[in-house]
Design a protein around this motif. Sequence first.
Motif, short mmCIF file in Angstrom:
data_model
loop_
_atom_site.label_atom_id
_atom_site.label_comp_id
_atom_site.label_asym_id
_atom_site.label_seq_id
_atom_site.Cartn_x
_atom_site.Cartn_y
_atom_site.Cartn_z
N LYS A 113 -6.17 -3.05 -0.58
CA LYS A 113 -5.62 -4.56 -0.83
C LYS A 113 -6.36 -5.18 -1.81
O LYS A 113 -5.49 -6.00 -2.90
CB LYS A 113 -5.90 -5.40 0.39
CG LYS A 113 -5.57 -6.68 0.71
CD LYS A 113 -5.79 -7.30 1.84
CE LYS A 113 -5.08 -8.75 1.87
NZ LYS A 113 -5.36 -9.57 3.26
N ARG A 114 -7.50 -5.03 -2.17
CA ARG A 114 -8.29 -5.92 -3.19
C ARG A 114 -7.76 -5.46 -4.56
O ARG A 114 -7.35 -6.30 -5.63
CB ARG A 114 -9.65 -5.68 -3.07
CG ARG A 114 -10.38 -6.53 -4.06
CD ARG A 114 -10.25 -7.96 -4.20
NE ARG A 114 -10.99 -8.91 -5.24
CZ ARG A 114 -10.78 -8.83 -6.41
NH1 ARG A 114 -9.70 -8.05 -6.97
NH2 ARG A 114 -11.63 -9.35 -7.39
N ALA A 115 -7.61 -4.25 -4.69
CA ALA A 115 -7.18 -3.32 -6.11
C ALA A 115 -5.69 -3.85 -6.52
O ALA A 115 -5.46 -4.00 -7.65
CB ALA A 115 -7.08 -2.07 -6.12
N THR A 116 -4.80 -4.04 -5.53
CA THR A 116 -3.32 -4.34 -5.64
C THR A 116 -3.22 -5.71 -6.15
O THR A 116 -2.08 -5.88 -6.81
CB THR A 116 -2.52 -4.12 -4.45
OG1 THR A 116 -3.13 -4.88 -3.38
CG2 THR A 116 -2.40 -2.73 -4.12
N LYS A 117 -4.08 -6.44 -5.95
CA LYS A 117 -3.86 -7.99 -6.43
C LYS A 117 -3.69 -7.98 -8.00
O LYS A 117 -3.05 -8.73 -8.34
CB LYS A 117 -5.09 -8.84 -6.06
CG LYS A 117 -5.28 -9.49 -4.63
CD LYS A 117 -6.28 -10.15 -4.38
CE LYS A 117 -6.33 -10.52 -2.69
NZ LYS A 117 -7.66 -11.26 -2.49
N ARG A 118 -4.63 -7.36 -8.59
CA ARG A 118 -4.57 -7.14 -9.89
C ARG A 118 -3.52 -6.34 -10.61
O ARG A 118 -2.84 -6.43 -11.62
CB ARG A 118 -5.78 -6.77 -10.61
CG ARG A 118 -7.16 -7.73 -10.33
CD ARG A 118 -6.60 -9.17 -11.21
NE ARG A 118 -8.01 -10.02 -11.05
CZ ARG A 118 -8.67 -10.48 -12.09
NH1 ARG A 118 -8.91 -9.65 -12.92
NH2 ARG A 118 -9.65 -11.15 -11.98
N ALA A 156 -0.65 4.92 3.19
CA ALA A 156 0.05 5.08 1.86
C ALA A 156 1.63 5.25 1.65
O ALA A 156 2.02 4.42 0.64
CB ALA A 156 -0.47 6.73 1.38
N ARG A 157 2.14 5.51 2.52
CA ARG A 157 3.92 5.81 2.28
C ARG A 157 4.27 4.17 2.32
O ARG A 157 5.28 3.82 1.87
CB ARG A 157 4.18 6.69 3.55
CG ARG A 157 4.16 8.08 2.80
CD ARG A 157 4.55 9.10 3.71
NE ARG A 157 4.65 10.32 3.25
CZ ARG A 157 4.76 11.42 3.82
NH1 ARG A 157 4.75 11.77 4.95
NH2 ARG A 157 4.74 12.66 2.94
N SER A 158 3.72 3.52 3.50
CA SER A 158 4.10 2.01 3.76
C SER A 158 3.84 1.23 2.29
O SER A 158 4.58 0.56 1.83
CB SER A 158 3.32 1.23 4.72
OG SER A 158 3.51 2.03 5.88
N ILE A 159 2.73 1.32 1.84
CA ILE A 159 2.12 1.02 0.38
C ILE A 159 3.09 1.35 -0.59
O ILE A 159 3.73 0.62 -1.43
CB ILE A 159 0.67 1.14 -0.01
CG1 ILE A 159 -0.13 0.67 1.26
CG2 ILE A 159 0.37 0.78 -1.23
CD1 ILE A 159 -0.19 -1.17 1.38
#
Length: 239
Positions: A113-118, A156-159
């Motif tokens: 979650k934190r990585a996907t912000k950037r 992972a598949r949802s993301i």
Amino acid sequence: MSRSVLVTGGNRGIGLAIARAFADAGDDVAVTYRTGEPPKELTDLGCLAVRCDITDPEQVEGAYKEIEEKQGPVEVLVANAGVTRDQLLLRMSEKDFSTVLETNLTGTFRVVKRATKRMLRARTGRIVLISSVVGLLGSAGQANYAASKAGLIGFARSIARELGSRNITCNVIAPGFVDTDMTKALSDEQRANIVEQVPLGRYAQPEEVAASVRFLASDEAAYITGAVIPVDGGLGMGH
């Protein structure tokens, strides 16, 4: 061009091999570790070692801030950190179960979650989750571990569906038995029994898992997302 890479649990075993593979390719690599001191090899490789317990949201946030300050926003995330608390179901405590789920599944949720912000801002990113063949075929005495590793696949598949339109991929590696300190601690008889189950007749080397991770993070794998790649010598065929 070098990228900013984060490998959680990158201080030993599979995680260290993954960190080494990215560093050897010229990427800027940060690794998290929970206890002890990071191995000298990480320093020699030029990796940034950050102490972080991924079960603590504040530590996760602090780790990301340090990484972003020193090597830029994370462009490639490899969620590798995990624990085991093996026990037969009737003897497994609530704590045994919750500790494994909190680290392996909820901890991964936090770092992703934190990585996907950037990544969303940059409209690009590569996420690789380290699951296990156990999450596909099950293992007696590992109901907690298997549940956590199977959960990573649905996650992972949802993301992958949520973030695909922003050029962010999310894939899963499912290693089988890997030749690490953990498996070297087994008796010769235990090791022989394990190898008998593997069609290729041997353990994987950590570097073989790392090579698959690097591929999924490469430009060549830009059209692969939501995939589960087994690196298990054929152990999990059909699952």
